[in-house]
Scaffold this motif. Structure first.
Motif, short mmCIF file in Angstrom:
data_model
loop_
_atom_site.label_atom_id
_atom_site.label_comp_id
_atom_site.label_asym_id
_atom_site.label_seq_id
_atom_site.Cartn_x
_atom_site.Cartn_y
_atom_site.Cartn_z
N UNK A 140 0.85 -1.20 0.00
CA UNK A 140 0.00 0.00 0.00
C UNK A 140 0.88 1.24 0.00
N UNK A 141 0.32 2.33 -0.45
CA UNK A 141 1.04 3.60 -0.50
C UNK A 141 0.52 4.49 0.62
N UNK A 142 1.43 4.99 1.48
CA UNK A 142 1.03 5.85 2.60
C UNK A 142 1.89 7.11 2.60
N UNK A 143 1.26 8.21 2.96
CA UNK A 143 1.96 9.50 2.99
C UNK A 143 2.83 9.58 4.23
N UNK A 144 4.12 9.96 4.07
CA UNK A 144 5.06 10.10 5.17
C UNK A 144 5.19 11.58 5.51
N UNK A 145 4.71 11.97 6.70
CA UNK A 145 4.72 13.39 7.10
C UNK A 145 6.13 13.93 7.25
N UNK A 146 7.06 13.06 7.68
CA UNK A 146 8.43 13.52 7.92
C UNK A 146 9.16 13.86 6.63
N UNK A 147 8.94 12.99 5.61
CA UNK A 147 9.65 13.23 4.34
C UNK A 147 8.82 14.04 3.35
N UNK A 148 7.49 14.08 3.62
CA UNK A 148 6.61 14.79 2.69
C UNK A 148 6.38 14.02 1.40
N UNK A 149 6.71 12.74 1.41
CA UNK A 149 6.54 11.91 0.22
C UNK A 149 5.69 10.68 0.54
N UNK A 150 5.22 10.02 -0.50
CA UNK A 150 4.48 8.77 -0.34
C UNK A 150 5.45 7.60 -0.23
N UNK A 151 5.24 6.72 0.73
CA UNK A 151 6.05 5.51 0.89
C UNK A 151 5.24 4.29 0.49
N UNK A 152 5.91 3.33 -0.11
CA UNK A 152 5.25 2.06 -0.43
C UNK A 152 5.50 1.08 0.71
N UNK A 153 4.42 0.63 1.34
CA UNK A 153 4.50 -0.28 2.48
C UNK A 153 4.25 -1.71 1.99
N UNK A 154 5.16 -2.61 2.36
CA UNK A 154 4.99 -4.00 1.95
C UNK A 154 3.71 -4.60 2.54
N UNK A 155 3.12 -5.54 1.83
CA UNK A 155 1.95 -6.25 2.33
C UNK A 155 2.36 -7.45 3.18
N UNK A 156 1.38 -8.05 3.84
CA UNK A 156 1.64 -9.16 4.76
C UNK A 156 2.24 -10.35 4.01
N UNK A 157 1.89 -10.50 2.73
CA UNK A 157 2.41 -11.64 1.96
C UNK A 157 3.92 -11.58 1.81
N UNK A 158 4.44 -10.37 1.59
CA UNK A 158 5.86 -10.23 1.24
C UNK A 158 6.73 -9.70 2.38
N UNK A 159 6.12 -9.23 3.48
CA UNK A 159 6.91 -8.63 4.56
C UNK A 159 7.80 -9.69 5.21
N UNK A 160 9.02 -9.27 5.61
CA UNK A 160 9.94 -10.22 6.26
C UNK A 160 9.94 -10.07 7.77
N UNK A 161 9.76 -8.85 8.27
CA UNK A 161 9.69 -8.65 9.72
C UNK A 161 8.24 -8.80 10.17
N UNK A 162 7.84 -10.05 10.33
CA UNK A 162 6.44 -10.35 10.64
C UNK A 162 6.00 -9.79 11.99
N UNK A 163 6.89 -9.83 12.99
CA UNK A 163 6.52 -9.35 14.33
C UNK A 163 6.17 -7.88 14.30
N UNK A 164 7.02 -7.06 13.65
CA UNK A 164 6.76 -5.62 13.58
C UNK A 164 5.48 -5.33 12.81
#
Length: 700
Positions: A263-287
């Motif tokens: 998913x794409x989410x707006x990052x207030x700190x950088x002022x840009x959109x970040x692409x967030x990995x989905x549950x299928x592909x994420x490696x740090x499952x706990x976080x």
């Protein structure tokens, strides 16, 4: 300025007006509160007041103690416990005074010794292991408020000592005579046999017999003690639950589904959109789970039996990296990702514990030294290894652990749940292995009986809750119902609103629960407030439950139960009496056979019944029938007798008397034992005869 000048000129008049207003306020307060003032005492026992100030301190201490013990007692539960104690102490002290019971220091010391928290406390024992009064008193010199605490302990010990004397006097007065022993002997061994006809009450429909309210009241008045009741209130109520709508559920499911893909989410700190990995592909499952789930990540391995039954098969066989869901678990939408499987993650074992003096094991089966324990454990190990099938019996007859009752079976457990030597043996050995380990509890002969595989899962769980819009809609509905209920029929309004009808609830002044809802003291208090009249309506918001709208239906004064309360007990009795009249009128005939024919039942037989065991075949417990059979002439058809299950007519065949004996000591002892057992009922008798006033409803 002109206005200020006028105010100054008329200041005396203004002060007088303010004075009159204040006086009116005070007079009103006197009339509304002064003449109906609430007692400063929480209650009284036989005219002796119980101070609220002292009472509330005891309640607070009881609550605190319960929290320390992990019980989390409510204020009302603590109040009930303290109230019962206060009433009992007041009644007992009055009895002690009446009988002139006094105790000295020796009695108090014995009371301390008998209290396991004091008499067996290591801090208060001398070198010989005996209770030392001086050590006990010295302890209180070192703690804050110790002097008062010691006085309280001595006061409690004095009360316990007096109680022991009082209880001994009561038990000593519970004697039995030879005459009572003889009666007991005859009641057990005299036998009667008879033929009988029984027409059950069930042969007449309940609908064919009517019982009026007046008849119920008249019956209660003949047994006022049994049917006495405290003041109570009856309330109609309805629950409008705060539960999610179908739209809310769909929205949560949509949110959970969206977590599967990037998913794409707006990052207030950088002022840009970040692409967030989905549950299928994420490696740090706990976080990822902790960032998106209402339930934190759990790194433990879970056996199949501990998974939700509806999806246990799918989750247990989920390959690593694969995702199952979304699925519902309780009130959550879930996604689960497989993180791997572990063989033998849980073990099941049985053990035989052989302890010795000094280990942390209560209720040892026998006293033994460590050397004796080791010798016994070695012997049992040899027996178990020679014949594993004997393990259960060996555990039942030898183990010092409470699991002996289950043949030593401890069930399944995970790593770290048992002390280390036990844990290591169970997880490092195959199924069937029997061995010996030592822990601080003693020697354990262990048999590994089973092992289970387990899986690790990363599960995102989002709670299905009502949205703000849904809650607003529910609030509006509840508020409208509250307003309408003031002037409309409650039952009709419930039906009109398509809500679930709930039977009316009757509550007493100190009740805490309301219907099926626990800890709803606020509703009960409102029902007993002075300005709550019949027909009054109020809405109560219950956190995480919804809205309760209650309407006061009726008020019952202290005295007899209401007809509604008594009906379940009294109506069946009165109906059976009316049925008995009808049945007796239909019982025609000069012989049992003739009566049976007209009543359309069979003649039955009862053989060797006793007064002690008056169970009539096909009818049950019928002491009245059996008692009359003993006193009736043989062969004579009795008059109809109303029993517990129906109307009886009988003809005694034979009464067999027990053989005469010289003494009845054994039977006298039985009567005495029963009498001594009844001695424990004295407190209830004291309460029933006492004038007890309970004002707690004014304070809680």
């Amino acid at each position: 300025m002109a206005v200020l000048s006028k105010i100054r000129n008329r200041s005396g008049l203004l002060l007088l007006a303010i004075g009159f207003a204040l006086l009116a306020f005070v007079v009103q307060d006197v009339f509304t509160k002064g003449f109906n003032s609430v007692s400063t005492d929480v209650g009284s026992v036989n005219g002796k007041d119980i101070s609220f100030d002292e009472f509330k301190i005891k309640v607070a201490n009881t609550e605190k103690n319960s929290q320390n013990q992990g019980q989390n007692m409510t204020s009302m539960q603590a109040s009930n416990q303290v109230w019962n104690q206060e009433v009992q102490v007041a009644l007992l002290n009055a009895e002690f005074e009446k009988l002139g019971i006094r105790v000295g220091e020796k009695h108090i010391i014995e009371a301390f010794k008998s209290d396991p928290n004091i008499g067996q406390n290591q801090m208060f024992l001398n070198a010989a292991g005996k209770f030392d009064l001086n050590k006990f008193k010295d302890y209180f010199k070192e703690v804050p408020n110790g002097i008062q605490m010691l006085k309280d302990q001595e006061k409690n010990a004095e009360l316990r000592a007096k109680y022991e004397i009082y209880n001994s006097l009561i038990k000593g007065g519970m004697y039995a005579t030879q005459a009572e022993g003889k009666f007991k002997y005859e009641a057990e061994l005299n036998k009667v046999s008879f033929d009988f006809v029984m027409v059950p009450f069930s042969s007449i429909k309940d609908s064919d017999v009517k019982v009026t309210d007046e008849e119920i009241t008249t019956y209660m008045k003949t047994k006022e003690k049994k049917f006495k009741s405290e003041e109570s209130r009856e309330l109609d109520y309805v629950l409008i639950s705060e539960k999610p709508s179908a739209t809310d559920e769909a929205e949560i499911k949509k949110n959970v589904d969206a977590l599967l893909l990037p998913s794409v989410r707006y990052n207030k700190e950088t002022g840009k959109n970040d692409t967030i990995q989905g549950f299928r592909s994420v490696t740090d499952n706990a976080d990822f789970v902790n960032a998106n789930s209402d339930i934190p990540f759990d790194s433990s391995y879970v056996s199949k039996q501990d998974l939700p039954a509806a999806v246990a098969e799918q989750l247990f066989n989920l390959p690593a990296g694969e995702i199952y869901g979304p699925y519902m678990r309780d009130n959550y939408y879930c996604l689960s990702k497989g993180l791997g499987r572990k063989a033998g993650a849980k073990a099941k074992a049985s053990h035989i514990l052989i302890s010795w003096e000094g280990t942390k094991v209560p209720n040892k089966k026998e006293k033994r030294t460590k050397e004796q324990a080791k010798a016994k454990a070695d012997g049992l190990l040899a027996q178990a290894q020679a014949n594993a099938g004997m393990f259960m019996m060996l555990a039942m007859s030898n183990s010092d652990d409470s699991s002996a009752q289950q043949g030593g079976d401890l069930g399944f457990f995970g790593p770290g749940q048992m002390v280390k030597p036990f844990n290591d043996f169970a997880f490092n050995n195959p199924i069937g292995k029997i061995g010996l380990v030592e822990t601080e509890f003693g020697y354990h002969i262990i048999q590994v009986t089973d092992k289970q595989d387990a899986v690790k899962l990363a599960t995102i769980a989002q709670k299905i809750e009502p949205s703000e819009a849904t809650n607003d809609k529910i609030y509006t509905q509840a508020t409208k119902f509250e307003m309408d209920a003031a002037n409309k029929d409650f039952a009709a309004l419930v039906k009109e609103a398509k809500l679930t009808a709930i039977p009316a609830v009757r509550v007493k002044a100190i009740d805490e629960n309301f219907g099926s809802m626990s800890n709803q003291r606020q509703i009960v208090k409102w029902a007993f407030e002075g300005d709550t009249k019949i027909g009054s309506v109020k809405r109560f918001e219950i956190v995480n439950v919804g809205h309760v709208i209650a309407k006061l239906k009726s008020i019952a004064a202290k005295g007899l139960m209401t007809i509604e309360e008594a009906r379940p007990q009294v109506e069946p009795i009165l109906k059976n009496k009316k049925k008995a009249v009808k049945i007796e009128a239909a019982m025609k005939g000069a012989s049992l056979a003739a009566i049976a024919a007209t009543s359309k039942v069979a003649v039955m037989n009862a053989v060797d019944l006793t007064v002690e065991s008056p169970n009539v075949p096909g009818a049950g417990f019928e002491p009245k029938v059996v008692g009359m059979a003993f006193t009736s002439k043989a062969g004579v058809v009795s008059k109809p007798i109303e029993g517990n299950s129906g109307v009886f007519v009988f003809a005694t065949k034979v009464v067999t008397k027990a053989p005469a004996i010289q003494k009845y000591d054994d039977y006298t002892a039985k009567v005495k034992q029963q009498a001594v057992g009844n001695s424990g009922r004295f407190m209830q008798a004291l309460k029933e005869d006492a004038d007890i006033v309970d004002n707690r409803a004014n304070f809680y």
